[in-house]
Design a protein around this motif. Sequence first.
Motif, short mmCIF file in Angstrom:
data_model
loop_
_atom_site.label_atom_id
_atom_site.label_comp_id
_atom_site.label_asym_id
_atom_site.label_seq_id
_atom_site.Cartn_x
_atom_site.Cartn_y
_atom_site.Cartn_z
N LEU A 55 0.85 -1.19 0.00
CA LEU A 55 0.00 0.00 0.00
C LEU A 55 0.89 1.24 0.00
CD1 LEU A 55 -2.59 -1.22 2.65
CD2 LEU A 55 -2.84 -1.23 0.16
N ASN A 56 0.53 2.21 -0.83
CA ASN A 56 1.38 3.39 -0.96
C ASN A 56 0.58 4.69 -0.81
OD1 ASN A 56 0.15 3.97 -3.52
ND2 ASN A 56 1.50 2.48 -4.48
N GLY A 57 1.26 5.80 -1.00
CA GLY A 57 0.63 7.11 -0.85
C GLY A 57 -0.52 7.33 -1.82
N ASN A 58 -0.40 6.82 -3.04
CA ASN A 58 -1.48 6.95 -4.01
C ASN A 58 -2.71 6.17 -3.54
OD1 ASN A 58 -2.47 7.82 -6.69
ND2 ASN A 58 -2.55 5.61 -7.04
N PHE A 114 -3.53 5.57 -0.45
CA PHE A 114 -4.07 6.34 0.67
C PHE A 114 -4.91 7.51 0.15
CE2 PHE A 114 -3.78 9.40 4.18
CZ PHE A 114 -4.13 8.60 5.24
N LYS A 115 -4.37 8.22 -0.85
CA LYS A 115 -5.10 9.35 -1.44
C LYS A 115 -6.39 8.87 -2.10
CE LYS A 115 -4.51 13.28 -4.57
NZ LYS A 115 -5.91 13.24 -4.94
N ASN A 116 -6.34 7.71 -2.76
CA ASN A 116 -7.56 7.15 -3.36
C ASN A 116 -8.63 6.93 -2.30
OD1 ASN A 116 -6.69 7.11 -6.02
ND2 ASN A 116 -6.04 4.97 -5.96
N TRP A 117 -8.24 6.38 -1.15
CA TRP A 117 -9.22 6.17 -0.07
C TRP A 117 -9.86 7.50 0.31
CZ3 TRP A 117 -11.49 2.42 2.96
CH2 TRP A 117 -11.15 1.10 2.66
N ALA A 118 -9.04 8.52 0.52
CA ALA A 118 -9.56 9.84 0.91
C ALA A 118 -10.50 10.38 -0.16
CB ALA A 118 -8.42 10.81 1.16
N ASP A 119 -10.10 10.25 -1.42
CA ASP A 119 -10.92 10.77 -2.52
C ASP A 119 -12.27 10.04 -2.62
OD1 ASP A 119 -9.00 12.63 -3.20
OD2 ASP A 119 -8.20 11.47 -4.88
N TYR A 120 -12.23 8.73 -2.46
CA TYR A 120 -13.48 7.97 -2.53
C TYR A 120 -14.38 8.24 -1.33
CZ TYR A 120 -12.62 5.41 -6.80
OH TYR A 120 -12.43 5.08 -8.12
N ILE A 121 -13.79 8.39 -0.16
CA ILE A 121 -14.59 8.73 1.02
C ILE A 121 -15.25 10.09 0.79
CG2 ILE A 121 -14.49 9.36 3.47
CD1 ILE A 121 -12.20 7.21 3.69
N TYR A 122 -14.48 11.05 0.29
CA TYR A 122 -15.06 12.36 0.04
C TYR A 122 -16.13 12.28 -1.05
CZ TYR A 122 -15.99 17.14 -0.98
OH TYR A 122 -16.66 18.32 -1.18
N GLY A 123 -15.91 11.48 -2.08
CA GLY A 123 -16.91 11.30 -3.13
C GLY A 123 -18.22 10.79 -2.56
N GLU A 124 -18.13 9.86 -1.62
CA GLU A 124 -19.36 9.35 -0.99
C GLU A 124 -20.03 10.43 -0.16
OE1 GLU A 124 -22.57 7.25 0.20
OE2 GLU A 124 -21.20 6.82 -1.45
N ILE A 125 -19.24 11.25 0.52
CA ILE A 125 -19.81 12.37 1.28
C ILE A 125 -20.54 13.32 0.33
CG2 ILE A 125 -19.18 14.46 2.57
CD1 ILE A 125 -17.04 12.72 4.00
N GLN A 126 -19.94 13.59 -0.82
CA GLN A 126 -20.60 14.47 -1.79
C GLN A 126 -21.95 13.93 -2.23
OE1 GLN A 126 -17.28 14.84 -4.71
NE2 GLN A 126 -17.82 17.01 -4.63
N ILE A 127 -22.02 12.63 -2.43
CA ILE A 127 -23.28 12.00 -2.88
C ILE A 127 -24.31 11.98 -1.75
CG2 ILE A 127 -24.32 9.81 -3.60
CD1 ILE A 127 -21.64 9.28 -5.12
N SER A 128 -23.88 11.52 -0.59
CA SER A 128 -24.84 11.29 0.50
C SER A 128 -25.20 12.55 1.28
CB SER A 128 -24.31 10.21 1.45
OG SER A 128 -23.12 10.64 2.06
N ARG A 129 -24.32 13.54 1.23
CA ARG A 129 -24.56 14.76 2.02
C ARG A 129 -24.37 16.01 1.18
NH1 ARG A 129 -23.64 13.97 7.62
NH2 ARG A 129 -24.33 16.11 7.83
N GLU A 130 -24.93 15.99 -0.01
CA GLU A 130 -24.79 17.11 -0.92
C GLU A 130 -25.17 18.43 -0.25
OE1 GLU A 130 -26.22 18.41 -5.41
OE2 GLU A 130 -26.99 16.57 -4.52
N ASN A 131 -24.32 19.43 -0.43
CA ASN A 131 -24.46 20.76 0.16
C ASN A 131 -24.26 20.78 1.68
OD1 ASN A 131 -25.02 21.95 -2.37
ND2 ASN A 131 -27.16 21.33 -2.19
N GLN A 132 -23.83 19.67 2.24
CA GLN A 132 -23.52 19.59 3.68
C GLN A 132 -22.16 18.92 3.88
OE1 GLN A 132 -26.83 17.17 4.95
NE2 GLN A 132 -27.99 18.94 5.61
N GLU A 133 -21.31 19.03 2.87
CA GLU A 133 -20.04 18.30 2.89
C GLU A 133 -19.17 18.67 4.09
OE1 GLU A 133 -21.26 18.43 -1.48
OE2 GLU A 133 -21.25 19.85 0.17
#
Length: 130
Positions: free
Chosen positions: A65-68, A70-89
């Motif tokens: 597991l590398n830095g990329n 780790f960044k993918n995890w953060a990006d996907y978690i944020y993507g889910e937040i954008q979908i599930s909590r739109e305008n409340q990110e």
Amino acid sequence: ILMLSITDSLFTRDKGNELFYFIVFTKSMNGSDGFYSEAVGLSCFNFITTNPIRFAKYFLSEKKLNGNDFKNWADYIYGEIQISRENQEQEAINELEESLKEKVKDSKKEYKELIDKLIDEIKTAHNSRS
């Protein structure tokens, strides 16, 4: 269907294969798109909220597991937040941060630091997309 089974395997009860499935799932993020990406985002969010110590342990101990990743995890978690909590990110990120810090408060110092780093990456994703 095969790719979706990878997201399910992340939550295996098979202790002997947990790390293997975590790595396979993590590497499957590279280049994912469409329907699979939505499933990945939801799985990332659900995994980190239920298994933050295991997440930290794997990222700190597994050389595959590398830095990329780790960044993918953060990006996907944020993507889910954008979908599930739109305008409340921002509110959702704050709630996630509070929840994760509570769950790792009695764990190893390096686990707490890694979770802090993950939250910082999620905030960076938010700031770059706002």
